[in-house]
Scaffold this motif. Structure first.
Motif: not given
Lengths: 666, 179
Positions: A312-315, A288-310
């Protein structure tokens, strides 16, 4: 005669019901007894003692095998049975067809349905486990070893329909493209606040700033959690954390209706995966699209960014604590973000906080830098830190030389404010720096030497753009201490009841409130485990567990539980103190119990029954010295009358305060 | 047929228990015997029952029980009945409580009570301790028993009255005993 028949009919009905329930609660491997009556033994062989028996048709869970013997369990009893006397059914015949996907970062597996059962393993976020059955909030899952374990329902997301079990042996994590997937049902968990007013924090721990407060009865959607903390979604769309002990988890029966498009988790079923995304192989549900104006602030010491939502997708890359990325879209627990190099990827909501972005100035950077001001007033040094953008913080003390460190995550990495040398009793110097590895501003307060214990208190503004830190030299032994006062029993558990009906839970609460009032006058930060007539949880086990958790989570210095005693013989009277000797803080607990007992006996003048080392549940898991006061006997006529009087409760409170002072002074 | 097989199993169970009881140095055979229905004589055994005194301590009352394989269950049933008429000691088990079973699991005796042990309990740290340790001390007089686990209506329990930890089997408490 007819009564007897009716009774028998009820028994038969109950038995049928129990059989149906146990058939529904599936297990990995079920042994069905073939022999008429079969012995259960304490070990694998006829040389071992018979500890029970099973009858033809009995269904038992198989735990292990050894030669011709199978280790089975029935209820709390485990034993060995000769394998030729049983038929073993395959586990997947009874699976529910649902899969639990672990959402908490690392989740414990337990031997039974509840935190009182031993931990048998841990699984990382994203692990998929076939669900075999359910008991309360807990799910029975099948492990890859073909053993079964229990996992907390609030730490997983359940996928798949509870329809008849699939015929294939193992559930497939992601169906091949082109296959019609079963409708995905996401169990929506709701956290209902059970305590009076509860802090909601930026992350999972009491050291994180309070984002907001919610009242008893508030209902919040659960998006994840750990063993002790629940990650909830606020009305603002932001996610935040609440202590697990202060909420009750419910499963919402109807799909939740979105309050606004930005904040609702997708709950609707989507029958097939969206076309044109073969590489992302995610089961059901479009982004679902998010309205503009929201940011994700990383709270874990590090977080993997994946190619897809799950999972099973590669980091594709990692992002680090405090980094901020615009949010483009959402799907389940995943958020699509734009990286600084313009690529897009997906992060799990358990790793980030979603916030409304500040409007950047025309050149794309944030206006202004953060500031620091130090001042002195009434013997207290006040440091105020202000930032143009919201930030997280962490404080800790270091010794040799002693200093207080405040790390600020998310403040702009621009010009640093200058340090300061306040003319202060408590602080000799304030220094400012930038931690590039942690992307954090750091403020170090060098504490004045040799003037006694320095204490500090931190306060954050509701918009999290301003932090006030107060430091002062403690006036006396109690000033600035954190002490938990625990009124025993409560709600459905009245504790003991006196001969005229006065209830222990009422004495405990009134006296605890009075003790808290007196301690606060001495500068103590008091934490009451309850302030009204409630039980902290649906069972006494949960209640006792919650009390020690509250103490541990607040990093308290001491724990004092207030009770009144009882005995069947009403002549018994007097004051006693109980403690639980831990190997590491034995001295502290016994010393606290002795100090409290001496003070109570002196102040109340009741018979001195002494102090007792006993394995009390409420004291067992404490990280700090703790003791349980048994003020006097509610079962005794004279002492019941005393316990119900305001002045006696006041004197008890005075005695407890004096006892705590004596504990610190000696 | 089925009855006959059950009989075999029962006998097997009882013999295992009997083997377990052989060599219990704690026991003093009283020498007296009970006459039973088929004319044979059954020996009796003197056991210790821990009841409460007025001051909230445990004291021993001696009682003769038939020396057979159900002695552990019998001793719990006697504890539930309470002190002998005329005794200065008081009950330790709440009214209405029934002992369902005593199962020996290694050196741990697992005693199952009806729910009245909890619902009719008078509470208090002392009250709870006296109830639990009267059970534990009484069962641990048998050489085969080192620890005692208490279950209620077949279920494991975390606590009886909200104080003592019952998640681990209990060991006897001699500090609560007065001679």
């Amino acid at each position: 005669m007819s009564k007897k028949l009716l009774f028998q009919a009820i028994i038969v009905c109950c038995f049928c019901f129990v059989s149906m329930v146990s058939a529904g609660l599936a297990i990995a491997q079920t042994a069905v007894v073939k022999g008429n009556v079969v012995n259960l033994r304490s070990g694998p062989g006829t040389g071992y003692a018979v500890i029970g028996e099973a009858k033809q048709g009995d269904r038992l869970s198989v735990l292990d095998t050894s030669g011709e013997w199978s280790k089975i369990s029935r209820g709390s009893l485990t034993g060995w049975i000769h394998s030729p006397l049983i038929t073993v059914e395959a586990g997947n015949q009874t699976a529910t067809g649902q899969t639990a996907v672990v959402t908490g970062s690392t989740v414990r597996l337990r031997a039974g349905a509840g935190t009182s059962h031993p931990v048998v393993g841990e699984v990382p976020a994203g692990t998929r486990l076939p669900v075999l059955g359910k008991s309360g909030d807990w799910l029975n899952v099948l492990l890859s070893s073909n053993k079964t374990a229990w996992v907390a329902g609030w730490l997983v997301r359940v996928e798949g329909s509870p329809a008849p079990a699939p015929s294939s042996a193992a559930p497939t994590p992601a169906a091949p493209s082109g296959t019609l997937l079963p409708p995905v049902q996401i169990a929506v968990k709701i956290a209902v606040v059970t305590a009076g007013i509860v802090n909601v924090r930026a992350s999972a721990g009491v050291s994180y700033p309070v984002v907001t407060q919610v009242n008893q009865g508030t209902r919040l959607a659960v998006v994840g959690g750990t063993n002790d903390w629940v990650n909830v979604k606020l009305n603002t769309g932001q996610t935040a954390w609440i202590a697990r002990s202060l909420v009750r988890l419910e499963e919402s029966t109807a799909p939740s209706t979105p309050q606004n498009p930005a904040s609702s988790p997708p709950t609707t079923a989507v029958p097939s995966p969206p076309a044109g995304q073969p590489g992302q192989g995610s089961p059901g549900g479009a982004e679902e699209p998010m309205p503009s104006g929201y940011v994700a602030v990383v709270k874990a010491s590090s977080a993997g960014v994946r190619e897809g939502p799950g999972v099973q997708n590669p980091v594709m890359c990692f992002v680090f604590q405090g980094e901020r990325f615009p949010v483009l879209a959402q799907k389940d627990i995943w958020r699509k973000i734009t990286l600084s190099d313009g690529r897009t990827g997906w992060v799990a909501t358990s790793q980030v906080n979603i916030e409304k972005a500040e409007t950047p100035s025309r050149d794309g950077s944030f206006d202004g830098s953060w500031t620091l001001e130090a001042s002195e007033s009434g013997g207290r040094t006040q440091i105020v830190i202000k930032s143009p953008v919201p930030f997280e913080y962490n404080t800790f003390t270091l010794s040799g030389p002693s200093r207080l460190v405040i790390d600020l995550f998310g403040v702009p990495n621009t010009e640093l404010p200058s340090g300061s040398t306040p003319h202060s009793q408590a602080v000799s110097q304030v220094r400012v720096g930038w931690q590039s590895d942690a992307a954090a501003g750091r403020v170090v307060c060098d504490l004045a030497q040799g003037l006694g214990l320095t204490r500090h208190r931190v306060e954050v503004s509701p918009d999290r753009k301003s932090l006030k830190v107060e430091l002062w030299i403690a006036n006396d032994v109690l000033d600035g201490r954190v002490i938990v006062i625990d009124p025993g029993h409560g709600g459905a558990d009245p504790g003991a009841t006196g001969p005229t009906g006065y209830k222990e839970k009422d004495f405990n609460l009134q006296t605890a409130l009075e003790t808290a009032r007196l301690l606060r006058q001495e500068g103590v930060e008091v934490i009451l485990t309850r302030t009204t007539d409630i039980r902290l949880g649906s069972t006494t086990a949960e209640d006792l567990d919650a009390r020690s958790r509250i103490a541990n989570q607040s990093n308290a210095d001491l724990f004092v539980s207030i009770h009144a005693n009882a005995n069947l013989d009403r002549s018994k009277h007097g004051t006693s103190l109980y403690y639980h000797s831990h190997p590491e803080n034995h001295v502290g607990c016994a010393k606290l119990a002795r100090a409290l007992q001496a003070s109570l006996v002196k102040e109340l003048g009741r018979k001195d029954l002494g102090i007792f080392d006993r394995q009390f549940l409420v004291l067992k898991n404490l990280n700090m010295p703790g003791a349980l006061v048994e003020t006097a006997f509610l079962s005794n006529h004279e002492e019941e009358r005393l316990l119900a009087q305001d002045w006696f409760q006041n004197r008890t409170a005075i005695a407890i305060v004096d006892g705590i002072k004596a504990y610190y002074n000696n | 047929m089925a009855f006959w097989r059950k009989g075999i199993v029962l006998v097997t169970c009882l013999s295992i228990l009997a083997i377990g009881l052989v060599g219990c140095g704690n026991f003093r055979q009283t020498g007296s015997t009970n006459s039973i229905a088929d004319g044979t004589l059954e020996p009796t055994l003197q056991v210790n029952l821990y009841f409460s005194d007025r001051d909230g301590y445990l004291r021993v009352e001696k009682r003769d029980l038939p020396d057979n394989q159900r002695i552990m269950l019998a001793v719990m049933e006697e504890l539930v009945k309470g002190p002998a008429p005329g005794s200065k000691l008081t009950d330790t088990i709440p009214e209405g409580t029934v002992v369902h079973s005593v199962i020996l699991d290694g050196k741990v005796a697992v005693v199952d009570f009806s729910e009245e042990i909890q619902t009719n309990h008078w509470g208090g740290s002392l009250g709870e301790s006296i109830t639990l340790f009267s059970i534990v001390n009484t069962l641990c007089q048998f050489e085969d028993v080192e620890r005692v686990e208490i279950t209620i209506e077949g279920e494991k329990v975390v606590t009886l009255a909200g104080h003592l930890d019952l998640t681990q089997p209990l060991t006897p408490n001699e500090n609560l005993v007065r001679d």
